[in-house]
Design a protein around this motif. Sequence first.
Motif, PDB file in Angstrom:
ATOM      1  N   SER A 142     -13.108   3.155  -5.998  1.00 39.91           N
ATOM      2  CA  SER A 142     -13.287   3.855  -7.265  1.00 39.91           C
ATOM      3  C   SER A 142     -12.984   2.886  -8.399  1.00 39.91           C
ATOM      4  O   SER A 142     -12.064   2.068  -8.304  1.00 39.91           O
ATOM      5  CB  SER A 142     -12.361   5.073  -7.353  1.00 39.91           C
ATOM      6  N   HIS A 143     -13.784   2.973  -9.460  1.00 44.36           N
ATOM      7  CA  HIS A 143     -13.614   2.079 -10.610  1.00 44.36           C
ATOM      8  C   HIS A 143     -13.022   2.807 -11.812  1.00 44.36           C
ATOM      9  O   HIS A 143     -13.097   2.294 -12.930  1.00 44.36           O
ATOM     10  CB  HIS A 143     -14.956   1.455 -10.988  1.00 44.36           C
ATOM     11  N   HIS A 200       0.817  -1.217   0.000  1.00 44.88           N
ATOM     12  CA  HIS A 200       0.000   0.000   0.000  1.00 44.88           C
ATOM     13  C   HIS A 200       0.850   1.267   0.000  1.00 44.88           C
ATOM     14  O   HIS A 200       0.320   2.361  -0.184  1.00 44.88           O
ATOM     15  CB  HIS A 200      -0.946   0.010   1.205  1.00 44.88           C
ATOM     16  N   PHE A 201       2.167   1.129   0.195  1.00 41.36           N
ATOM     17  CA  PHE A 201       3.065   2.287   0.096  1.00 41.36           C
ATOM     18  C   PHE A 201       3.670   2.428  -1.303  1.00 41.36           C
ATOM     19  O   PHE A 201       4.384   3.398  -1.559  1.00 41.36           O
ATOM     20  CB  PHE A 201       4.209   2.165   1.103  1.00 41.36           C
ATOM     21  N   ALA A 234      -8.567   2.133   3.459  1.00 40.89           N
ATOM     22  CA  ALA A 234      -7.794   2.991   2.556  1.00 40.89           C
ATOM     23  C   ALA A 234      -6.631   2.238   1.936  1.00 40.89           C
ATOM     24  O   ALA A 234      -6.306   2.429   0.760  1.00 40.89           O
ATOM     25  CB  ALA A 234      -7.300   4.221   3.319  1.00 40.89           C
ATOM     26  N   SER A 235      -5.976   1.365   2.713  1.00 39.14           N
ATOM     27  CA  SER A 235      -4.852   0.602   2.168  1.00 39.14           C
ATOM     28  C   SER A 235      -5.328  -0.388   1.114  1.00 39.14           C
ATOM     29  O   SER A 235      -4.677  -0.562   0.074  1.00 39.14           O
ATOM     30  CB  SER A 235      -4.126  -0.128   3.301  1.00 39.14           C
ATOM     31  N   ASN A 236      -6.484  -1.042   1.358  1.00 37.92           N
ATOM     32  CA  ASN A 236      -7.013  -1.971   0.359  1.00 37.92           C
ATOM     33  C   ASN A 236      -7.384  -1.245  -0.927  1.00 37.92           C
ATOM     34  O   ASN A 236      -7.151  -1.752  -2.031  1.00 37.92           O
ATOM     35  CB  ASN A 236      -8.235  -2.697   0.916  1.00 37.92           C
ATOM     36  N   SER A 237      -7.966  -0.062  -0.793  1.00 42.81           N
ATOM     37  CA  SER A 237      -8.331   0.713  -1.976  1.00 42.81           C
ATOM     38  C   SER A 237      -7.099   1.151  -2.754  1.00 42.81           C
ATOM     39  O   SER A 237      -7.091   1.129  -3.991  1.00 42.81           O
ATOM     40  CB  SER A 237      -9.151   1.933  -1.552  1.00 42.81           C
ATOM     41  N   ALA A 238      -6.040   1.525  -2.039  1.00 37.17           N
ATOM     42  CA  ALA A 238      -4.802   1.928  -2.715  1.00 37.17           C
ATOM     43  C   ALA A 238      -4.190   0.762  -3.470  1.00 37.17           C
ATOM     44  O   ALA A 238      -3.700   0.914  -4.597  1.00 37.17           O
ATOM     45  CB  ALA A 238      -3.815   2.480  -1.691  1.00 37.17           C
TER      46      ALA A 238
END
Length: 673
Positions: A428-429, A341-342, A387-391
């Motif tokens: 977001s897609h 995620h970084f 947030a990390s999963n989305s990133a």
Amino acid sequence: MSMETASPKDSSSASSPFSSPSVTALLKIKIISWSQETGLPVSVRVRVGERTFHLHRNPLFSKSGYFKRRLIETTQLELPQSFPGGPETFEMISLFMYGSSTLIDPFNVAALRCAAEFLEMTEEFCCGNLCERFDLYLNQVVLQNWDDTLIVLQRCQALIPWSEELLIVSRCIESLAFMACMEILDPERRRDKPVATLEALAGQAWSCEAANEILSQELWIKDLIALPFGFFKRIIGSLRRQGMKEKYVSPIVVFYANKWVLSKKTIQYWESSGERTSDANANDKVSTILQGLLDLLPMREKASRVIPVGFYFALLSRSIGIGLRNDSKVKLQDQIASLLHFAQVEDLLIPSSRVDSDCSSMELATMESIFSTNVSLNMDTNNAPSASNSAVAELWDTFLSHIASDPKMRPKRFMELIETVPISCRQSHDQLYRAMNTFLQAHLDISQEEKGAVCKYLNCQKLSQWACIDAVQNEMMPLRLIVQALFVQQLNTHQAFKECSDSFRYAQSGEFSGSLPSSRCPNTKSQYLADSPYMDGAEPGSRTLSFLLQKDIAVQRCEFSRKEYESTSFRIQSLEQELFSLKKSLQLQKTSKRTETLPTKPQSTKPYGLQSRSLSKNRNPLGHVTGCIGSVNFASQRKYACKLLKIFRRITLFGSRKSNRKPGVPSLWGKPM
């Protein structure tokens, strides 16, 4: 009284640049003087390597326990090939035996100390013998100076195992670690700026040049990374034992890897140190160093604070070409998965052009394994979207947009790659839509069913405004996806109009109620103004500038929404015309079929309006966005055409202005990445 010498090419690298160039001549003079003073000829012949020394028995017996034991019954002796320092060191030892002072310096002290130990030149045979003298020089001179300690440690490499057994290596390593800690602490305030770390590289793609630029500011780190890996590994361990913080230790390991693993000049470094190596041999050395460095690097979350994740990706990319052991490669991939995620798009392993197909490349298989590991780790600890999963999901979709243009990538394989990261992790897609658009543009030969299967993962409700507009205008997308995007865009436009009208109502109410004071109501704040989402409950006196700016923004937003609606209406009109022609053709086909099968049955004269009404009894209410994206079979096309036609008529009546745009609207997302 003669002494045979070898050719100049046999000179040892252990000789000191500060020692006298006439050691051989001095020893010859000492031998002659001894013979003249005692009247005794040389009686012992000692061979070291390819050189032979003719010496007297008495000086050897008085200083060396080795010679005293071995020269009892013979006058000829050959020292083993493992004698520390070779003939040059023995020559200096012999000069000391004849009573001459020996020039000691950091370049020869390690070899002299090991040779003295081999020859048993201890206090037992002579007071102030060489072993004690060399130890005193090491402790009081060498180990107090950074450069001298480095020189001695480098010379110890050729003197193993003697230098290890005499603890010369250990003493040098501990001394270097202690002085490095003092460099960090800087008790005397000699540094102009703090010690360099890797914080400057955080948030950007890994670059060997940027790391070298940071390294150029710290000469003491450059000295440490020039050491052999065996010594370097022990120094890192000593630094941690002596309490150096990880944010200073880890950069040293990173700089070492940058020089000996990631740099393209690695072979040149070995050649400059006197080693001749082939490409295969160099890869073996790099693989060995990399495996050792993985044990020195911090793991899991400890690494996220001190080491950029791009550095781990660089190591992984290098490991693919050098044949790293499988267990070490898995360890490196797991480390990357925990810090994914970084990461940034520039860090990812993009398949190179040397492979025939991206879908069969080693880079793609490695990236798929890393993201799968990350998903499994997050599912074990956190099932809810974060947030990390989305990133991570957005990073994976961006990676897919880079490889989606591969002509050999089949729809089934592309769908498997999309499912690597669960759809629920995507907040977001947009990037997923971009990847699908790139795939469809590169695969024009796939069927409508395959297009629908690929695009079934896309949720238009999670598309941004720009992506939704582009989906409506994108002819590459399946029809039902375009319809879903139209629904979502219509809802967004309706909401924008509603917000604009509310903002004007709040603003107009605020102009009158907020500006006129009331004697009955001492608090003159406008109730409408306080409730306005554009005023945030601001005081009436403070709205002179902000109120005008917000009002201007509201007007611009309204105008922008109208333009969006006009572009959408244009697309709706073109679709309405296509569907109307499709409906007419379907009605003609149905009429011809009824005429052929049932010639005596009268043709239905049901009005068009009643027919449309009966077909649309089960119509979903306007504003309800369905998630069904799939292929439309031929039998149900007429029903869908009637439903869509009625919906489009309502949508076109919603706007007051029509667009005069010409066909061929350029796509905002048309170009693949």
